[in-house]
Motif scaffolding. Sequence first.
Motif, PDB file in Angstrom:
ATOM      1  N   ARG A  58      36.487  41.475  49.022  1.00  0.00           N
ATOM      2  CA  ARG A  58      37.229  42.254  48.014  1.00  0.00           C
ATOM      3  C   ARG A  58      38.647  41.725  47.820  1.00  0.00           C
ATOM      4  N   ASP A  59      39.193  40.979  48.802  1.00  0.00           N
ATOM      5  CA  ASP A  59      40.552  40.401  48.639  1.00  0.00           C
ATOM      6  C   ASP A  59      40.548  39.031  49.325  1.00  0.00           C
ATOM      7  N   LEU A  60      40.027  38.033  48.604  1.00  0.00           N
ATOM      8  CA  LEU A  60      39.865  36.702  49.199  1.00  0.00           C
ATOM      9  C   LEU A  60      41.155  35.914  48.987  1.00  0.00           C
ATOM     10  N   SER A  61      42.226  36.302  49.737  1.00  0.00           N
ATOM     11  CA  SER A  61      43.516  35.617  49.603  1.00  0.00           C
ATOM     12  C   SER A  61      44.120  35.498  50.988  1.00  0.00           C
ATOM     13  N   PRO A  62      45.171  34.658  51.158  1.00  0.00           N
ATOM     14  CA  PRO A  62      45.808  34.572  52.482  1.00  0.00           C
ATOM     15  C   PRO A  62      46.205  35.960  52.993  1.00  0.00           C
ATOM     16  N   ASP A  63      46.673  36.832  52.099  1.00  0.00           N
ATOM     17  CA  ASP A  63      47.069  38.178  52.569  1.00  0.00           C
ATOM     18  C   ASP A  63      45.846  38.975  53.010  1.00  0.00           C
ATOM     19  N   GLY A  64      44.800  38.865  52.206  1.00  0.00           N
ATOM     20  CA  GLY A  64      43.562  39.572  52.573  1.00  0.00           C
ATOM     21  C   GLY A  64      43.062  39.108  53.939  1.00  0.00           C
TER      22      GLY A  64
END
Length: 1647
Positions: A921-927
């Motif tokens: 659902r949040d495929l990012s460095p933050d996720g």
Amino acid sequence: MEESDVEQVTLALLDSANDKDPVVREQVRKSILTLGKQQPNKVLSMCQDYLVKHPKLIVGHRVVILQTIELIVKTKIDDVSYPKIKSIISLASDEMTRSKDVVPDWQQAASNILVAVGNKYINDIMEEILSKFQPGILPHFFVVQTLSSLSESNVYGMVPFLNAILGTMLPMLGMAKQDNMKWVFSSALSHFSESILEYLANLDKAPDPTVRKDTFSSEIYAAYDILYCSWLQSRESKLRLTVAEAVGSMSHLMAHDKLEEQLPKLIPTILSLYKKNTEHYVISKSLCQVLDASVNMGSRVLETQIDSLLTTLNQQVCAPVDYSNPLTVKNHNEVLRCFSILANTFPDRLVMFVLQKLENSNERIRMGSLAVLRHLINSSTSIMESKKLLILASIRQPLADHSNKVKKRVVQVISAMAHHGYLELEGGDLLVKFIIQHCALPDTYYRPGQRPSDPEEVTNEALRSMCDNTLHLFTTTVGRLTDVLWPMLLYYLTPGQYSNATAPLCKSLTLLGTKKRASQEPNFNIDFNEHVNLPSPHILMVRLLVNGSFPFRSRGHGAPSLSLLNVISPNIHPNAETLWEKEIPALLSYLEESTPETLDNKKWEESLLQFLAKSLVAIADDKWSCQLAVEATRYLSTYNQSLEEKSFLYRCIGVTLQQCSNKEVVQKQLQEMLISARHNDAIERAGVAMGIGLCASSHLDATLAKLDDFGKSDAFKKASGIFSLLKDKNDLDVEKMKSTLILCYGYVALHAPEDQILSRIDSDILRSISKHFNTKVLGIKIETKDLTMKLSLIQSVGLIARAISTVVRNQGYMFVRKQELMGVMMDFIKAEPTNAMRTPVRHLVMTTCANLVNLEPALTENENFDMLRTCLNGVYGLPPVNTPDKDRGKDEEVLEPQQREALYKDTFNALQELLRNILARDLSPDGLQSVFKHIEEWLSSVQGHERERAMITTSHILEFYFNNLHVKNMVTFHNLGSLLGRLAPRCTDPNPLVRRAAIDCIYTLLYIQLRYEGFSLDYKDDSVERLITLRENMDNPDHSVLYKTCSELAKIISKRLPQQQLNTLIFMLIEGLVDSQSNCSRASSVLLNTLLKNRGAGLQDLVSEMLEVLHIRLQMISEEQVKVSVAQSILILATQHLQTVINTLISYPLPFDSWSCEMWIALGADSKLTSQIMEMLMDKLNIMVPYVDKKESMMRGGLTKVATSHPLAMTCALKEMMLNGQSQEAVVSLFPQLFSSLLVRLGSSVGVTLPKDINSSGTHRKSPTKVSAGFDVCGVAVEALRILLARAQLDHVVKPLDQEGAWDKMKDPQQHITGVTLLARAVAKHAGPRLPAIVECLCPCLNNIYECQRVTITAFFSELLNHHVVTELMMMDVLMNNMMERISDPCCTVRMLAVRGLGNIAVGSPEKVNKYAKELLAAMSSGMEEKDDPGKRITLEAMSGLSKVLLYLDKKNVQLLVVYIFMKIKPFLESENDEIRCASIMLLGNLSKFGSGEPVFKDQIHNVLVSLLLHLSDPNLQVVKACKYAMRVCAPVVGSELITTMFQNHLHEDKSLHYGEFINDLTKYIIQDFPGMLNFYHITVIQFFKSSWAEVRAGAAMFIGFLLGNLPEELFSHINMGSVTKGLVMLLQDPDPVVRVKAAEAMGHFH
């Protein structure tokens, strides 16, 4: 041949006839027999004379001679003269009766002669015997015994005499007082009667056809009278039995009236014998004969005896039969024959008697009666015909028997009845039922450690297998039973109690059905209305289908059930036939390829449900489908003991209801399922729910309505009302019913049609679930504590989430109750105990959450945080899977290890699925960071299993991140540094799984970075790819691998890490220094440098002290990497202060402790430095005294070699340095010097002891410690040499030396030379190019003053000459000169090795032999004459060497010396030393080619041929091979083509030789080709009669035997028979039995 010779030999054989060795005795007997067959009259006379002349000969000896006479007479009776026959009769008769006492062996042997002669000369025999069988005088025991034997062996000759004999014998019977005389008379009467009966039975062949039974009746009766009245009462059981046997045989010859008169007394008497004797067979046989005689004459008296007969016979037939004892088996069969005989006369009495006994309380009696019944059914068919119904009625009693032994007999009786037409009659079906009941038997249950002690025990398995086979036989071999079994057997398929019989039943039904269907028999089609007992087609189909669902249960009933379903398809429904013929074989072939372990149960059950659905579509009959649903629901209770099958049946009902269009039926069956389900059982709850879920796919509204109804129904009210407080524990638990309903809603959601589901989720499904899960008490919502309901709720919510996500696929559906449900799920996990996992709550919750996460609305950050923390804490903190669960409550069930393992596995898979769905659902460095921050604290846990779980999860989510990453714009992967900082130190974690996963993580991270830098998904970066090879080293790392991995890792990371990330990484690594795992802190420290590198040069004065401190510190360090750093320090010190370091370390106490060793090993790390140190050590080694000679003690003389300590320490130091892999370059460059130094050191270490005060000279005076057991002077040198070879990469030299145990041999003073030889051989074969330099280094040492060093080097050089590499590398002259010098060495061993070396030239460089011919021949000749040669070792080497050299010498160089050498060899041929014997024979063979064509040489060969021939059986195998070789190569010189061909064909070293045949053939050829030399040959052979080897003496005897056997009459004049005879007679007294056997065999050729 002279008569006297044969006589002399026969006499000698007769003397030896009682030799103590049985093999010799047998051969002597054979030889006398052989001579006897050639000259029967002569030999028989000698045997007679021998016995006459030696009246006091011991019995054993007499017996052998008498047995020999018997054999000669038996085989040659037609060639023996009549006068001789007469004299033999007289001799045998005299031998037999000379002693009035009975001497069995002796007199039996004489009796056997008379019997043998009696086969041809019966009248003469009878004349002799009857002369000793005079009226009124009690005859000799063996006279009667001989008459008895004659009557058996010559029936036609004897019977005519019997009347007279019986006449004479009768009065004697009264005179017999001794039991043995009574026994022999009884035995004779028994044989006489048998003979008469045989004679009468074959009158057509008889010489006097007028003989009749009544000829003998009166005599037989008179004899019977005495036997019966007097002797049968004897106390001696052997006599009683023989009398009984005689009476049995005599009964057939007695007059009918006499027998009739005697029967009332005779039968009870015989019956009474059973009690008096343990051996019953003879009694039963006798009784059988008496009964047979009585029945044959139509006796009336038998009727009066029938009761007692039946009673006694019954006792006999009930006795246990021991099949390992043939007599008990024979007795049982005789008793059964008695029953058969009686059945012919008294059929009704007998059958009634047997049938009554079936009801007896004694198990044995019931078993015996069944055995008789079976025998009568099989043997007396006509008599039993009228009794069939009676027997059928009576067999019912044993059918109910509890004993397996009785049941086994019942099965045998039923089998007999089946073959004789009983089973078609009324009541036959019960017998079939009995067989099937026992096909369904369970396995026998034994308590642990208990096994049956009864040998006759019949286990359930054995009985079941027997019934399986019986049912199969009924089906296949008893044709008349087909219509009895079809369709009756179908009845047994459905009741539960027959489930274990399903497999055999289905197989039989399949065979019957296939046969009937193929031949289109009308009764193949079953009218189920007519056969009311049979299950309906619907139930049959259900039963067989459910059997198929667990195909390997009930003895593998799956495949047979499906096969049967296919065969009876027309009877199930005609429309199914075509589909099933296609579908069922496919299912069966899938099953055939599967095993219980490999079958995928889920997939298999799915395919059966699809098969059912397709079948219902094909049948296309709604009424039929509805009926199937109704009957299947009714049938559910049958499976109450097999819940997994029941669960499958629920699903079958669900699939069936899908196809039913009748709403009423659907409603009714759903109601039935819910009401009748046993809700307390988890498997059943799941089954009901899945069934109802499947139904919902066609009838959603009806299903939901029915679930709602049921939730409001009385069943619930009863269970949950106010009185539930008082309810009985056994009542249905309302919580469990609710659990079922909650689960039903989940499956309804999963299977409901996609277009209808979303509208029902909130309004119907979740509302109902919530209503059942929460109970209101006084308006306050109370949550349940019931685990079952929890699990049902969790599963159900998961199923609903799955259903929604399948349908939604981005339709923007908002699942409003998501947060609420997530909260409930989290509460469930938090409520679980932290120290154990006993339930699937965690697994199911996380699976459900993974499904819920995908649905909108998204979770808030806090909710996400809370969920991750709860799940991770609830899973990572669990103890390892194999930890026993100690805090379990009383009621909680224990999980089996396999169950626990499966639960853990499912739970971790569920966690990973949840994390994937969150990350997606949040495929990012933050996720990624939001997930990782929960995991990272676990990465440095003290517990290995916790680190492992966290690391494997990290690896998993990073891989998922990478595979699903879509970089749309350039983003910085800002947390790369911190991630690497956390993960890199874990590359050296103690847990190998953590290490591998850490490398995997870094690999993935660096590729994620590359993706962010804009590289494509399939781009491969060389530096990152190197991590894959690093990972392979992770499984079992030593310190050097860890260093290397960390430094490689550092290089790769630094190459790929963006600048702005570096600071973070360094800070993280510094933090990593305090990691809970010391390994990981070392990994973090690998990047630091050491002070010594920069400042070490000025520390000269402290070197020694620093080394000492390091030495002490090393003892406390356990971590490998720190030891590596210390080694680094020592190396740095040595580069700066070499001499000081060496002097300090060399003075450490011996043997070096492991820390001193490590310090030396460290010095091998720098090749330049290592070379310097090694050269220093070798220079000192070469000039220092290796050992000193010390007196052993004041008392004893003798000197001991004691090692000096400095050279020993230097050898140890060299050894340790070479252990360092990095010393290789130095070792290779100094290899020749190192090798020669260590070889010389080895030479001077053999047999050298350690000094008692080994460490007193050094500076380190320690309290005296015990020198370690494995430390010895020579061992150090050998080990150093081995390490040198390995380090110089000469593994192919080391390998053969390891395999041949060469190292131990080098250490052993006795085998040192062999060891050095093996070393030289390995170096020459595998490291030839290194040799010139080695030889150059070693040559000067050959003049050393130490003898031991000269021996070692000479042995090394001597073996080198064995290899051609010496010539190739131009070393021949050097080595040759060295050997020639050593020939005159003062040391005997060195001289021997020098001779050996010269001989080896022929093997290594044969082309050089003629160049050095003169020197070689001179050296060898002098070697053969060596005087100072203890053990003849030099002589042996000289002969072996000469043998080798001769192969290559030119004729001109040798010709003059041939005879001279031959004469020198000859004395050695009979040497006691095996090796010398072998070498001299080989040399003789090799000389032969130089002598061909020389008459002198031919004579010499004949001279030694006998010796070679006899040594072919030498005890030493090498000598035998040498003889074969020598004879083969000398063959052409012998002068006989036949002999040449024979030698060359048969004498091959590796082939076995039939020595006897070989000598036999050879003697024939010698006779043929060298008749003039016969005298020479046999005299030469006779000389070997005195050889010191028994094998040679035996061979000589054999040679003489064959020579005589093959010699034509006219050549006997060449043979000195006197010497031969005398020699053989002497050998017959030889101490060795082998020789005696051959001498006796040779004597057999005197004819």
